[in-house]
Enzyme design. Sequence first.
Site, PDB file in Angstrom:
ATOM      1  N   ASP A 237      -1.490   7.356   3.639  1.00  0.00           N
ATOM      2  CA  ASP A 237      -1.085   8.485   4.406  1.00  0.00           C
ATOM      3  C   ASP A 237      -1.808   8.232   5.653  1.00  0.00           C
ATOM      4  O   ASP A 237      -1.168   8.460   6.718  1.00  0.00           O
ATOM      5  CB  ASP A 237      -1.094   9.693   3.825  1.00  0.00           C
ATOM      6  CG  ASP A 237      -2.255   9.940   3.139  1.00  0.00           C
ATOM      7  OD1 ASP A 237      -3.275   9.075   3.019  1.00  0.00           O
ATOM      8  OD2 ASP A 237      -2.461  11.039   2.475  1.00  0.00           O
TER       9      ASP A 237
ATOM     10  N   ASP B 220       5.646  -2.669   2.656  1.00  0.00           N
ATOM     11  CA  ASP B 220       7.024  -2.449   2.999  1.00  0.00           C
ATOM     12  C   ASP B 220       7.053  -1.552   4.020  1.00  0.00           C
ATOM     13  O   ASP B 220       7.710  -1.633   5.073  1.00  0.00           O
ATOM     14  CB  ASP B 220       8.006  -2.368   1.753  1.00  0.00           C
ATOM     15  CG  ASP B 220       9.295  -2.250   2.281  1.00  0.00           C
ATOM     16  OD1 ASP B 220       9.769  -3.048   3.260  1.00  0.00           O
ATOM     17  OD2 ASP B 220       9.988  -1.094   1.830  1.00  0.00           O
TER      18      ASP B 220
ATOM     19  N   LYS C  59      -3.923   4.220  -2.297  1.00  0.00           N
ATOM     20  CA  LYS C  59      -3.841   5.649  -2.296  1.00  0.00           C
ATOM     21  C   LYS C  59      -4.984   5.916  -3.711  1.00  0.00           C
ATOM     22  O   LYS C  59      -4.163   6.661  -4.540  1.00  0.00           O
ATOM     23  CB  LYS C  59      -2.245   5.950  -2.953  1.00  0.00           C
ATOM     24  CG  LYS C  59      -2.180   7.810  -2.847  1.00  0.00           C
ATOM     25  CD  LYS C  59      -2.129   8.452  -1.513  1.00  0.00           C
ATOM     26  CE  LYS C  59      -2.040   9.748  -1.637  1.00  0.00           C
ATOM     27  NZ  LYS C  59      -2.190  10.634  -0.239  1.00  0.00           N
TER      28      LYS C  59
ATOM     29  N   TYR D 176       7.675  -2.851  -7.361  1.00  0.00           N
ATOM     30  CA  TYR D 176       9.120  -3.706  -7.108  1.00  0.00           C
ATOM     31  C   TYR D 176       9.334  -4.541  -8.666  1.00  0.00           C
ATOM     32  O   TYR D 176      10.408  -4.664  -8.595  1.00  0.00           O
ATOM     33  CB  TYR D 176       8.973  -4.678  -6.156  1.00  0.00           C
ATOM     34  CG  TYR D 176       9.308  -4.204  -4.684  1.00  0.00           C
ATOM     35  CD1 TYR D 176       8.472  -3.161  -4.241  1.00  0.00           C
ATOM     36  CD2 TYR D 176      10.172  -4.648  -3.755  1.00  0.00           C
ATOM     37  CE1 TYR D 176       8.686  -2.691  -2.992  1.00  0.00           C
ATOM     38  CE2 TYR D 176      10.423  -4.199  -2.484  1.00  0.00           C
ATOM     39  CZ  TYR D 176       9.690  -3.257  -2.161  1.00  0.00           C
ATOM     40  OH  TYR D 176       9.846  -2.708  -0.660  1.00  0.00           O
TER      41      TYR D 176
ATOM     42  N   ASP E 232       7.480  -1.516   8.534  1.00  0.00           N
ATOM     43  CA  ASP E 232       8.608  -1.278   9.239  1.00  0.00           C
ATOM     44  C   ASP E 232       8.081  -0.319  10.235  1.00  0.00           C
ATOM     45  O   ASP E 232       8.570  -0.314  11.488  1.00  0.00           O
ATOM     46  CB  ASP E 232       9.537  -0.477   8.407  1.00  0.00           C
ATOM     47  CG  ASP E 232      10.877  -1.406   7.948  1.00  0.00           C
ATOM     48  OD1 ASP E 232      10.671  -2.303   7.861  1.00  0.00           O
ATOM     49  OD2 ASP E 232      11.928  -0.624   7.836  1.00  0.00           O
TER      50      ASP E 232
HETATM   51  C1  IPM Z   1      11.521  -6.428   3.475  1.00  0.00           C
HETATM   52  C2  IPM Z   1      12.804  -5.671   3.112  1.00  0.00           C
HETATM   53  C3  IPM Z   1      13.107  -5.868   1.588  1.00  0.00           C
HETATM   54  C4  IPM Z   1      11.988  -5.447   0.828  1.00  0.00           C
HETATM   55  C5  IPM Z   1      14.063  -5.435   0.773  1.00  0.00           C
HETATM   56  C6  IPM Z   1      15.447  -5.829   1.541  1.00  0.00           C
HETATM   57  C7  IPM Z   1      14.419  -5.521  -0.444  1.00  0.00           C
HETATM   58  O1  IPM Z   1      12.816  -4.077   3.228  1.00  0.00           O
HETATM   59  O2  IPM Z   1      11.541  -7.713   3.305  1.00  0.00           O
HETATM   60  O3  IPM Z   1      10.708  -5.755   3.984  1.00  0.00           O
HETATM   61  O4  IPM Z   1      11.722  -4.216   0.421  1.00  0.00           O
HETATM   62  O5  IPM Z   1      10.923  -6.163   0.526  1.00  0.00           O
HETATM   63 MG    MG Z   2      11.161  -3.706   4.410  1.00  0.00          MG
END
Ligand code: IPM
Ligand code: MG
Length: 375
Positions: A228, A252, A196, A149, A256
């Site tokens: 993975d 990240d 990884k 990032y 999710d």
């Molecule tokens: C999160 C989001 C952010 C990230 C984006 C919106 C930049 O996906 O906080 O997980 O990737 O950190």
């Molecule tokens: Mg995210």
Amino acid sequence: MDYSIALVPGDGIGPEVIAPATEVLDTVGDRYGHGFHYVELVAGGKAIDSSGEPLPRETLEAAKQCDALLLGAVGGPQWETLPGHLRPERALLGLRSGLGVFANLRPVALLPQLKDACPIKDEVLRESNPQGKPHFDLLIVRELTGGIYFGERGREDAGKRAFDTETYSWEEIERVLRIGYTAAGLRRKRLCVVDKANVLESSRLWREVASAVAQEYPGIETSYLYVDNCAMQLIRAPGQFDVIVTSNLFGDILSDEASVLTGSIGMLPSASLSSIAPGSKGPMGMYEPIHGSAPDIAGRDLANPLGTILSAAMLLRYSFNLEHEAAAVEAAVQAVLDEGLRTQDIARRSALPGTEKVVGTQAMGEAVCKALANG
Ligand code: IPM
Ligand code: MG
């Protein structure tokens, strides 16, 4: 006691989920005798529109003066074609690194009330749970201010080749691991490092650092997984995990994925910190739901405010050391779920009539305040 909270409502559903969260904080203030003072700040798409940059310097400077920051979400389709350094998301990255909050805590637990919203079969949940219960409760500790990032990036060959760089120093890895170990010590004492290392040199450094730091925490069981495999294990047997510590990008993605297991990404809070320190007033922290700005449902009273309300609970816990108040907010969230209230993302299509009531963002927030005031 008096506390100052920087508020960045942001874009899309951001303002809609921040409003109920501040009402919940105000209810906490009334009930327990605290004064929460808000400093509303502009960042993200709104800041681009008003000042041409996603994170105006005044916003970062003002945030640094506060005891904590609560953020809704940033971003939207109208800013998607801007060059990378001018996109709303830069505001998030700038706040995270500007505030030095390198450890992002993302708790992912299945609430009993939402068991039917979890896409995993009961027996699969049971198999991986040490007590044989259809349950999991894990914490992802995501490194937040380093890695790909923030690494060098750019274009070559007249724009026909692009690169981003994953780079980590020993120190960056060590400090986030220490937060992970501290958190694991307060939980079930198991920590899994996800990387990884079969391919990436930076991941091999993660393992080296982890095996050195692990020596200092003999009471905590350390394990290693490739990312993975971890992605697979999360849906195959989520009950096996306690604390997962991983890099910015992997964290990240995995968070999710893990969020879906709780029924909806709208449920998940996060805390970004530089330490977990018991004391009278904790460290400055940044708190945000893990979901995005959801422009498709913005302005329609459809968003789930619980991820933001639970982020406010984390704020009370980690930045203000108000554990009792934090637990009261979490209990109030459970109470409204017990009553059957659901925003559309966590409503069961097959629910028996009368068992669930689908409500909007505002009504959900009001119900949490009411439960808190009466609880
Ligand atoms: C999160 C989001 C952010 C990230 C984006 C919106 C930049 O996906 O906080 O997980 O990737 O950190
Ligand atoms: Mg995210």
